[in-house]
Structures are given as C-alpha cells and as structure tokens.
Scaffold this motif. Structure first.
Motif, PDB file in Angstrom:
ATOM      1  N   ILE A 193       0.743  -1.182   0.084  1.00  0.00           N
ATOM      2  CA  ILE A 193      -0.052  -0.140  -0.118  1.00  0.00           C
ATOM      3  C   ILE A 193       0.683   1.226   0.169  1.00  0.00           C
ATOM      4  CG2 ILE A 193      -0.260   0.302   2.499  1.00  0.00           C
ATOM      5  CD1 ILE A 193      -3.348   0.721   1.983  1.00  0.00           C
ATOM      6  N   TRP A 194       2.081   1.087   0.540  1.00  0.00           N
ATOM      7  CA  TRP A 194       3.213   2.401   0.476  1.00  0.00           C
ATOM      8  C   TRP A 194       3.456   2.786  -0.850  1.00  0.00           C
ATOM      9  CZ3 TRP A 194       3.946   4.905   4.972  1.00  0.00           C
ATOM     10  CH2 TRP A 194       3.557   4.018   6.110  1.00  0.00           C
ATOM     11  N   SER A 195       3.343   1.806  -1.845  1.00  0.00           N
ATOM     12  CA  SER A 195       3.597   2.052  -3.235  1.00  0.00           C
ATOM     13  C   SER A 195       2.389   2.524  -4.157  1.00  0.00           C
ATOM     14  CB  SER A 195       4.241   0.733  -3.770  1.00  0.00           C
ATOM     15  OG  SER A 195       4.759   1.070  -5.399  1.00  0.00           O
ATOM     16  N   THR A 196       1.491   1.665  -3.792  1.00  0.00           N
ATOM     17  CA  THR A 196       0.069   1.901  -4.335  1.00  0.00           C
ATOM     18  C   THR A 196      -0.406   3.367  -4.217  1.00  0.00           C
ATOM     19  OG1 THR A 196      -0.691  -0.417  -4.171  1.00  0.00           O
ATOM     20  CG2 THR A 196      -2.449   1.395  -4.483  1.00  0.00           C
ATOM     21  N   ALA A 197      -0.360   3.892  -2.834  1.00  0.00           N
ATOM     22  CA  ALA A 197      -0.869   5.217  -2.362  1.00  0.00           C
ATOM     23  C   ALA A 197       0.190   6.096  -2.651  1.00  0.00           C
ATOM     24  CB  ALA A 197      -1.320   5.225  -1.181  1.00  0.00           C
ATOM     25  N   SER A 198       1.293   6.036  -3.280  1.00  0.00           N
ATOM     26  CA  SER A 198       2.638   6.885  -3.213  1.00  0.00           C
ATOM     27  C   SER A 198       2.463   8.379  -3.657  1.00  0.00           C
ATOM     28  CB  SER A 198       3.579   6.513  -4.522  1.00  0.00           C
ATOM     29  OG  SER A 198       3.053   6.501  -5.653  1.00  0.00           O
ATOM     30  N   VAL A 199       1.461   8.701  -4.540  1.00  0.00           N
ATOM     31  CA  VAL A 199       1.077  10.029  -4.727  1.00  0.00           C
ATOM     32  C   VAL A 199       0.347  10.883  -3.396  1.00  0.00           C
ATOM     33  CG1 VAL A 199      -0.406  11.596  -6.064  1.00  0.00           C
ATOM     34  CG2 VAL A 199       0.478   9.765  -7.147  1.00  0.00           C
ATOM     35  N   LEU A 200      -0.410  10.004  -3.031  1.00  0.00           N
ATOM     36  CA  LEU A 200      -1.353  10.695  -1.599  1.00  0.00           C
ATOM     37  C   LEU A 200      -0.020  10.626  -0.610  1.00  0.00           C
ATOM     38  CD1 LEU A 200      -3.845  11.194  -0.445  1.00  0.00           C
ATOM     39  CD2 LEU A 200      -4.196   8.862   0.596  1.00  0.00           C
TER      40      LEU A 200
END
Length: 474
Positions: A231-238
C-alpha cells in the motif's frame, strides 16, 4: 489496455498485469484462483475492508484534483476570498464518485457492469472546462453543470452501440488525444508549484520555498513508488502529498481555519450552481464524453481479460458505459464534475488478483461517507497550492508518458506520421496562440482552442480518409 482512461486517470500505476495465480491473497491461501476471478465472490470483511481502502487511496488524489483546478481557473480556488464553493465541489467529487462506483458494482437494472470498476472525476474534460470558466467566478459553473448533465444523458444513450465504432479509434488516435491532454495540463502543474495563479507577478511566484514544497512531493512520490511495497507504493501520490504537507506544516504554511469553520454534515443540493445553457460547453462535453465511452469499454476489457481470463460480455460493456453516463448526469445535478472509470484501480486489481466487486463496493461506501462530511473537503483545502502542484506535476507528466507508451505500438509510416504531426501541430498551436481564431464566434473559438477536440477531430478524419500504406518511414 487501449482506453484513454488508462492514461488520464492512471498517474503512477504499473500497467503490467500480475498473473492471478501469483496474487498475494491467493499465495496466502485466502481464496482459490476460481474465487479470485469471480466478481460475485465475497472474500470476507477481513480481506475486503483493507482492499477496499486501498482502492480509495489509489484514486483519492486523482479524484479531487479536477474540481480544485477548475475552481482555481474560475477564481474561487486557493487564495480566493471565499473558497466554500470549491469545498462543496470537493465533497461532491467524493460523494458521487462513490455513488457512481456503486452503480457499477451493485448495478441498477441494465445500468452497471457489476464488475469492480472504480469511478472518479475525469481529467479529460479539464481542457474544455478551463476556457469556459476562466476568471468568470462561481456563476460560470452553471454552464458546466448543465453541459455535464446533457453529456451524461448522451453518454448513457451511447452505451448501446459505442462498441461498434471502436475501429475509428486505434492507438494512433487515442494516443494523440491523451498526449494532447497531458500537454494541455502541464502548465497548471508548474503554475501551482511556483505559487499559484494569484501569485503571478509578485515576488512570491517561483520562490525557493515554493519549489522546496513541490520538490518534496515529487521526490517522496517517486521514492515510495519504486522503493516501497504494498500500500506504500500503491498510495505513493497521496503519501507524497502528505510528506510535502508535513514540510509545509513545519514551515508554518498551513492554516486550519477552514476546517474549524466547516460543518460536520453537508446536504447535496440539486442544481447547486444553477442552470445555464452554453452551446460551446455542451458540444465540448458531449464530444469528450464520446471518448470517455471508449475509455470505459477499455477498462472493462482489461479487467475481464487480465484478471478473469475471459472476454467481457456485451451486457458488461453496455452496462459499464451506461453507468458512466448516468453517474455523470447525477454528479452534474448536484454540482460535481463528469465521472469516468479509473484505470489505476484496474491495475490494482491485476496486482491483488481479487476481482470481487464487493471489495470495491466497500471502498465506494467509504467515499460516500467522506462526501457527506465537509470537514474532509475543508482539510483538503489546507494543502498549500505548491504541495498540490508537486502532485499534479507527477500526474500530468505521466499522462503524457502513458500516451507515448500507447503510441509506441503504432507503425510509424509516412501516413501515420503525417496524421499525428498535422493533428498535434494544429491543436497545440491553436491552444498556444488562441488569438489566431479570435474572429470566430465564442463557441467555435472555445472548441478550436481546447486542444483535445481539434486533435481528436483531425486525427479521426485523416485516419478515415487517407489511403493506407505498408512501407515504414525510412
């Protein structure tokens, strides 16, 4: 995936599908491959809730950026005397992204694909909306809302036959359109990163402090995307935005006055911005909505072929496009911008290997809940514009990069090079020098300087009338 949405709504997601058999949930023995491919299977709340939250995180920033950009262009965004209309638009963006997603996952009669499709506010309409509202204040939003309502109804009507005309939109055409969208938006990212439109002409514009905040977001986003996992990579923009927000907070650049003054519950108001018929807005929205129909079809095919290992059914395709249109129409009635399927969530499904529509339904319910709480929208407005600028630099840059990837599969013979070159040259040139068509009526002027519509019209027309050739360019 050949849909335009794969570029417009997918700033950082990896488009390479992960085989379902290798998906994390299957490796941990939480479900069988057959269950993972079944959109009607419910994996249990312990698995579904975190996966649903992950879908929301993957689309959250992309969903809120368009209303913020349009509000800024109209003059009631960051730095304005009264940003409350922007806060309302942000709330409606969350609420109706959730409702439109429920139309896709749960369905309503023939409306909805009943697949794990996440809906969100579309970037594709921004080049059309900005010249219509530029500097005209909240009053200009009535024309956008009315045009979006009509567009949504037309869009829903197209659901019965849009698949039959896909032959006219090969990667040469869709790639050119997506590239033009990215080029049209890049100026906004730089303006925001340098301090915003309101700072132009002042010493604050382009200051080192502004670029420090924007740069923090870009560096943090890239670092998380490529060196973190899950999830740290998936939500990188946020998370990159949160990193920039933390730096701004430490520098004293954040004010929470808007949050304390916001209420706890908002009631959506029909025709919140009024009703005003603008021919240029209606034409621009309807034509762009046609492209959005193709986006939805591409996303449905990507989910079914990439994760379920089968072709999409006709009912799924027509239902998806129908929900796209109805969702846009509903959004417009209550003051939100047009919706479309979000392709970063298609990529996320390929990564997790879980095709359950019930997972996305839980994420949609979370969006609906956030949409009813104005303090969430007010919290978004506390983000300094330079921090937001860093995020949109990444997103808009990836729009153009995705377009190049789409175009890489084109056979670059003389015919295709001329189609691409002439359509892009005219469209970009008119956008950069709008005075060249200043003698035209307002409707024609707005459409011709939008960038997206000229490149689409010229490219489609030339692709249909120019003879084919087999020899590659030398």
């Amino acid at each position: 995936m050949t849909a335009v949405a794969a570029a417009v709504a997918d700033p950082v997601a990896d488009p390479v599908a992960v085989p379902v058999a290798d998906a994390p949930a299957i490796r941990r023995g939480l479900m069988t491959p057959e269950q993972a491919r079944d959109p009607d299977y419910f994996p249990g709340f312990a698995t579904a809730i975190p996966l649903g939250i992950q879908h929301v995180l993957a689309m959250f920033v992309s969903n809120l950026a368009p209303p913020i950009i349009v509000a800024g262009a109209a003059g009631f965004g960051y730095g304005s005397a009264d940003p409350s209309p922007m806060i309302y638009m942000i709330q409606m963006a969350m609420l109706f992204a959730g409702i439109a997603t429920l139309l896709q996952t749960v369905g309503l009669g023939p409306i909805g694909a009943r697949l794990p499709l996440v809906q969100g506010t579309s970037f594709a309409y921004i080049p059309i909306m900005i010249p219509i509202v530029a500097g005209k204040g909240v009053e200009a939003m009535a024309a956008l809302a009315t045009a979006a309502l009509i567009c949504g109804l037309v869009h829903a009507t197209l659901s019965t036959f849009v698949g039959r005309i896909r032959f006219a939109l090969p990667p040469l055409i869709t790639g050119s359109v997506v590239l033009m969208i990215g080029l049209s938006l890049m100026k906004i990212g730089i303006q925001y990163s340098a301090g915003g439109v309101t700072a132009i002409g002042t010493p604050a514009f382009g200051s080192g402090t502004s670029w420090l905040l924007a740069g923090t977001v870009v560096v943090a986003t890239l670092g998380l995307k490529f060196f973190a996992r899950g999830i740290w990579s998936t939500a990188s923009v946020l998370l990159g935005l949160l990193a920039g927000y933390g730096v701004a907070l430490a520098m004293g650049r954040v004010s929470f006055a808007a949050v304390s003054g916001a209420g706890w519950v908002v009631v959506p108001q029909p025709f919140h911005f009024g009703f005003a018929l603008s021919v240029s807005a209606v034409l621009g929205f309807v034509l762009t909505g046609f492209v959005s129909s193709i986006e939805s079809i591409g996303d449905v095919e990507a989910i079914c072929e990439g994760t379920a290992g089968r072709r999409a059914t006709d009912r799924e395709l027509t239902g998806a496009v129908g929900a796209d249109g109805v969702g846009t129409a509903l959004s417009a009635i209550f003051g939100a911008l047009p919706n479309t399927t979000f392709s970063q969530n298609v990529g996320l499904i390929a990564i997790t290997g879980v095709m359950s529509r019930h997972v996305v339904t839980l994420g949609a319910l979370l969006l609906v809940l956030c949409g009813f709480v104005p303090k969430v929208g007010a919290a978004v407005t506390t983000i300094p514009i330079e921090v937001l600028g860093g995020g949109v630099i990444v997103m808009f840059g990836m729009v153009a990069s995705a377009a190049v990837a789409m175009l890489s599969g084109v056979e670059w013979n003389q015919r295709n090079m001329l189609i691409f070159g002439v359509s892009l040259s005219v469209a970009l040139g008119l956008q950069l020098e709008p005075a060249a068509v200043g003698h035209l009526p307002e409707t024609a002027r707005i459409l011709m300087t939008s960038g997206v519509l000229p490149v689409a019209f010229i490219a489609v027309l030339l692709n249909l009338i120019l003879p084919r050739e087999t020899a590659a360019a030398g």
